[in-house]
Design a protein around this motif. Structure first.
Motif, PDB file in Angstrom:
ATOM      1  N   THR A  72     -79.505-147.057  13.922  1.00  0.00           N
ATOM      2  CA  THR A  72     -79.874-148.264  13.629  1.00  0.00           C
ATOM      3  C   THR A  72     -79.014-148.581  12.476  1.00  0.00           C
ATOM      4  O   THR A  72     -78.376-149.760  12.434  1.00  0.00           O
ATOM      5  N   LEU A  73     -78.894-147.740  11.579  1.00  0.00           N
ATOM      6  CA  LEU A  73     -78.058-148.104  10.328  1.00  0.00           C
ATOM      7  C   LEU A  73     -76.665-148.352  10.626  1.00  0.00           C
ATOM      8  O   LEU A  73     -75.995-149.264  10.036  1.00  0.00           O
ATOM      9  N   SER A  74     -76.007-147.435  11.574  1.00  0.00           N
ATOM     10  CA  SER A  74     -74.700-147.563  11.917  1.00  0.00           C
ATOM     11  C   SER A  74     -74.416-148.993  12.318  1.00  0.00           C
ATOM     12  O   SER A  74     -73.395-149.609  12.319  1.00  0.00           O
ATOM     13  N   TYR A  75     -75.388-149.379  13.430  1.00  0.00           N
ATOM     14  CA  TYR A  75     -75.189-150.391  14.151  1.00  0.00           C
ATOM     15  C   TYR A  75     -75.119-151.756  13.134  1.00  0.00           C
ATOM     16  O   TYR A  75     -74.342-152.561  13.172  1.00  0.00           O
ATOM     17  N   LYS A  76     -76.128-151.779  12.218  1.00  0.00           N
ATOM     18  CA  LYS A  76     -76.221-152.807  11.230  1.00  0.00           C
ATOM     19  C   LYS A  76     -74.847-152.791  10.492  1.00  0.00           C
ATOM     20  O   LYS A  76     -74.435-154.051   9.953  1.00  0.00           O
ATOM     21  N   LEU A  77     -74.311-151.652   9.970  1.00  0.00           N
ATOM     22  CA  LEU A  77     -73.218-151.742   9.131  1.00  0.00           C
ATOM     23  C   LEU A  77     -72.186-152.185   9.951  1.00  0.00           C
ATOM     24  O   LEU A  77     -71.208-153.004   9.336  1.00  0.00           O
ATOM     25  N   ASN A  78     -71.993-152.015  11.111  1.00  0.00           N
ATOM     26  CA  ASN A  78     -70.985-152.507  11.926  1.00  0.00           C
ATOM     27  C   ASN A  78     -71.017-153.864  12.239  1.00  0.00           C
ATOM     28  O   ASN A  78     -69.808-154.608  12.084  1.00  0.00           O
TER      29      ASN A  78
END
Length: 131
Positions: A72-78
């Motif tokens: 989730t964190l990775s998706y939001k950062l991307n």
């Protein structure tokens, strides 16, 4: 219609055997499936599909909470990076996208999971396009 195909595919998540396979290999499958499911949960027009996707995401979260949080964190950062690139592209004085020469990189990742019991095969493909 296509939403009916999506609905039928999402019903596979109710199959105990499929879920046991996914649970065994969740560190491999979750990163492949998560971006599409997350995007559908936010933007799909059909509420039945959204509800089914929420159930799948909830199952993933219960299966491996730590990995789910990381994804989730990775998706939001991307997503934030992508939107930053889009906003920079609209500044005055910059050429339009059609006037720029563009190159597109396509990366395909295919994961094959074969199990002898009943000759079950799961093939998961992910296509990533970047410019």
């Amino acid at each position: 219609p296509q939403f009916q195909v999506a609905e039928r595919a999402l019903y596979f998540w109710n199959n105990e055997y499929i879920m046991s396979l996914i649970e065994e290999h969740n560190r491999l499958i979750l990163p492949i499936m998560f971006p599409s499911l997350y995007l559908i949960s936010k933007d799909h027009w059909n509420q039945t599909i959204v509800a089914l996707v929420y159930n799948v995401l909830k199952t993933f979260m219960e299966m491996n909470n730590q990995l789910f949080d990381e994804l989730t964190l990775s998706y939001k950062l991307n997503a934030r990076r992508r939107s930053g690139r889009r906003s920079r592209g609209r500044r005055p004085g910059r050429r339009s996208r059609s006037a720029q020469s563009t190159s597109l990189t396509v990366t395909t990742t295919t994961t094959r999971l074969s199990l002898r019991q009943g000759e079950t095969r799961i093939v998961i493909s992910r296509v990533l396009m970047t410019s």
